[in-house]
Design an enzyme around this catalytic site. Sequence first.
Site, PDB file in Angstrom:
ATOM      1  CB  CYS A 104      -1.025  -0.271   1.168  1.00  0.00           C
ATOM      2  SG  CYS A 104      -1.880   0.757   0.755  1.00  0.00           S
ATOM      3  CG  HIS A 190      -2.534  -2.721   4.322  1.00  0.00           C
ATOM      4  ND1 HIS A 190      -1.453  -2.887   4.934  1.00  0.00           N
ATOM      5  CD2 HIS A 190      -3.648  -2.045   3.461  1.00  0.00           C
ATOM      6  CE1 HIS A 190      -1.666  -1.590   5.007  1.00  0.00           C
ATOM      7  NE2 HIS A 190      -2.607  -0.671   4.417  1.00  0.00           N
ATOM      8  CD  GLU A 192      -0.381  -5.532   6.005  1.00  0.00           C
ATOM      9  OE1 GLU A 192      -0.222  -5.700   4.441  1.00  0.00           O
ATOM     10  OE2 GLU A 192       0.186  -4.431   6.606  1.00  0.00           O
TER      11      GLU A 192
HETATM   12  N1  GLN Z   1      -3.819   6.629   0.962  1.00  0.00           N
HETATM   13  C1  GLN Z   1      -2.766   5.530   2.020  1.00  0.00           C
HETATM   14  C2  GLN Z   1      -1.570   6.858   1.388  1.00  0.00           C
HETATM   15  O1  GLN Z   1      -1.668   7.697   0.522  1.00  0.00           O
HETATM   16  C3  GLN Z   1      -2.154   4.523   1.638  1.00  0.00           C
HETATM   17  C4  GLN Z   1      -3.392   3.990   2.909  1.00  0.00           C
HETATM   18  C5  GLN Z   1      -2.282   2.530   2.613  1.00  0.00           C
HETATM   19  O2  GLN Z   1      -0.973   2.332   2.882  1.00  0.00           O
HETATM   20  N2  GLN Z   1      -3.169   1.848   3.662  1.00  0.00           N
HETATM   21  O3  GLN Z   1      -0.336   7.019   1.418  1.00  0.00           O
END
Ligand code: GLN
Length: 216
Positions: A104, A190, A192
Amino acid sequence: MDGVHVSCICRGIVLEVGLVMLQGSRRAHEIAIQNASELTNTQVSIRELRSLDDLIGAGLDAIILPGGESTTMRIVGGEDGTGLLGPLYSTIRENSDMPVLATCAGTILLADPQDGGDPIISAEVDRNAWGRQIDSFIGPVAVENANSPIQCVFIRAPRFTDARKPSVIATFDGEPVGVRESNRIALTFHPELSGTTIFHEMLIEAALSVQRGATA
Ligand code: GLN
């Protein structure tokens, strides 16, 4: 958590896995890599990375870059913060085989490190492209070499807008959500958080194959 944890099962090699401690579900990654360690019968030592000092001489075999919020991570890990991110990017760039698992916001940082250097994964991402926090969802992800889709958690997730160069290893609704370029694995979700260890196992397998290459 304190510094270094060694888990389970001996196969002669202990993989040093650096876990970036800036933000995000670090404990869940720790559990996932320990479970993957048992499933792959490979001993893993987790080295928590908070600052440059943690990188120096660490002899890392793999790196996990958890998600969180990329703006916050850039601030916390930037030069006015812990200073970890710049040296971390350099470590990865200088070790072109270094296995990395980014999830992410970690993927956002690899695609757009904003340190004046090249992207670490050659993909473009659009932050928060699935919508706001309330639009976060759990959905079935088709993963390369997995028999059936795996439920995965997308939290204010980014979307790949260009991922033509790396190989696509995971899709949701036909759309790439996980890519791999050499040993760098970048996911927009994610794994995990839903109990799957498949990507952490990939990381371990990549690290083992680098080790086998080094000793061949
Ligand atoms: N929206 C987040 C960002 O821009 C990322 C979200 C996440 O890691 N769950 O950094």
